[in-house]
Design a protein around this motif. Structure first.
Motif, short mmCIF file in Angstrom:
data_model
loop_
_atom_site.label_atom_id
_atom_site.label_comp_id
_atom_site.label_asym_id
_atom_site.label_seq_id
_atom_site.Cartn_x
_atom_site.Cartn_y
_atom_site.Cartn_z
N LEU A 60 37.49 44.10 35.53
CA LEU A 60 36.67 42.81 36.14
C LEU A 60 35.27 43.32 36.35
O LEU A 60 34.90 44.45 36.79
CB LEU A 60 37.30 42.59 37.43
N THR A 62 31.73 41.63 37.91
CA THR A 62 31.09 40.80 38.71
C THR A 62 29.75 40.80 38.20
O THR A 62 29.00 41.89 38.49
CB THR A 62 31.17 40.92 40.15
N GLU A 81 29.21 30.03 33.73
CA GLU A 81 30.70 29.78 33.64
C GLU A 81 31.09 28.90 32.76
O GLU A 81 32.53 29.36 32.11
CB GLU A 81 31.09 29.04 34.92
N LYS A 84 31.48 31.26 29.48
CA LYS A 84 32.21 32.86 29.99
C LYS A 84 33.02 33.29 28.89
O LYS A 84 32.72 34.63 28.51
CB LYS A 84 33.04 32.59 31.25
N ARG A 88 31.87 36.91 27.39
CA ARG A 88 32.98 38.04 27.46
C ARG A 88 33.01 38.69 25.88
O ARG A 88 33.05 39.70 25.77
CB ARG A 88 34.14 37.66 27.82
N ASP A 102 37.31 40.85 32.28
CA ASP A 102 37.01 39.64 32.58
C ASP A 102 35.72 39.67 33.36
O ASP A 102 35.33 40.52 34.22
CB ASP A 102 38.06 39.14 33.69
N ARG A 104 32.80 37.41 35.91
CA ARG A 104 32.55 36.35 36.95
C ARG A 104 31.27 36.54 37.34
O ARG A 104 30.69 37.57 37.40
CB ARG A 104 33.64 36.46 38.39
N PHE A 105 30.63 35.58 37.65
CA PHE A 105 29.14 35.33 37.91
C PHE A 105 28.85 35.08 39.43
O PHE A 105 29.56 34.44 39.94
CB PHE A 105 28.41 34.20 36.90
N ARG A 106 28.13 35.57 40.00
CA ARG A 106 27.47 35.25 41.30
C ARG A 106 25.93 35.34 41.37
O ARG A 106 25.44 36.01 40.65
CB ARG A 106 28.02 36.44 42.27
#
Length: 137
Positions: A60, A62, A81, A84, A88, A102, A104-106
């Motif tokens: 994962l 981030t 998103e 994504k 990836r 995997d 994920r965006f923040r």
């Protein structure tokens, strides 16, 4: 203790996860800067990628992002998103890992936090505490 135990670095992650996070960060920054994602929102915003944190098992990622000037954060996050799967796949092609992580965006909150601390340090109450006492001579 197992043979595969990795030493932790001072910033919290293993050396390997920090190194892989940096590789992923470079890959994402390159994809975004070269216009690899065809999206009107991403094409109209400069997006910086200050940090990528990998999970200990490297499955994962981030990805912390910040649109230049801090404007339209929600729009940029939604666009990332939406793309994504494409991102990836691009990361998998550019970073040699056994499994594509995997992602994920923040939004990176460090800039806002630094500004808040700066405002606090310049506040009259703190400035008063920093003044030398004339009674102490």
């Amino acid at each position: 203790m197992s043979r595969h135990h990795q030493k932790s670095s001072p910033s919290g992650g293993s050396t390997r996860s920090l190194r892989v996070g940096e590789l992923v960060r470079h890959a994402v920054a390159e994809i975004l800067s070269q216009g690899g994602v065809h999206d009107p929102v991403l094409e109209s915003h400069l997006v910086t990628v200050p940090e990528v944190r990998m999970s200990p098992d490297l499955k994962l990622a981030t990805i912390y992002v910040m649109p230049l000037g801090g404007r339209d954060e929600k729009l940029v996050l939604d666009a990332l998103e939406h793309h994504k799967r494409f991102l990836r796949g691009e990361i998998a092609h550019r970073v040699a890992l056994k499994f594509a992580p995997d992602i994920r965006f923040r939004i990176d909150e460090r800039f806002a936090e630094a500004e808040r601390i700066d405002r606090l340090l310049r506040s009259p109450a703190v400035q008063k505490d920093l003044e030398p006492d004339s009674d102490q001579d």
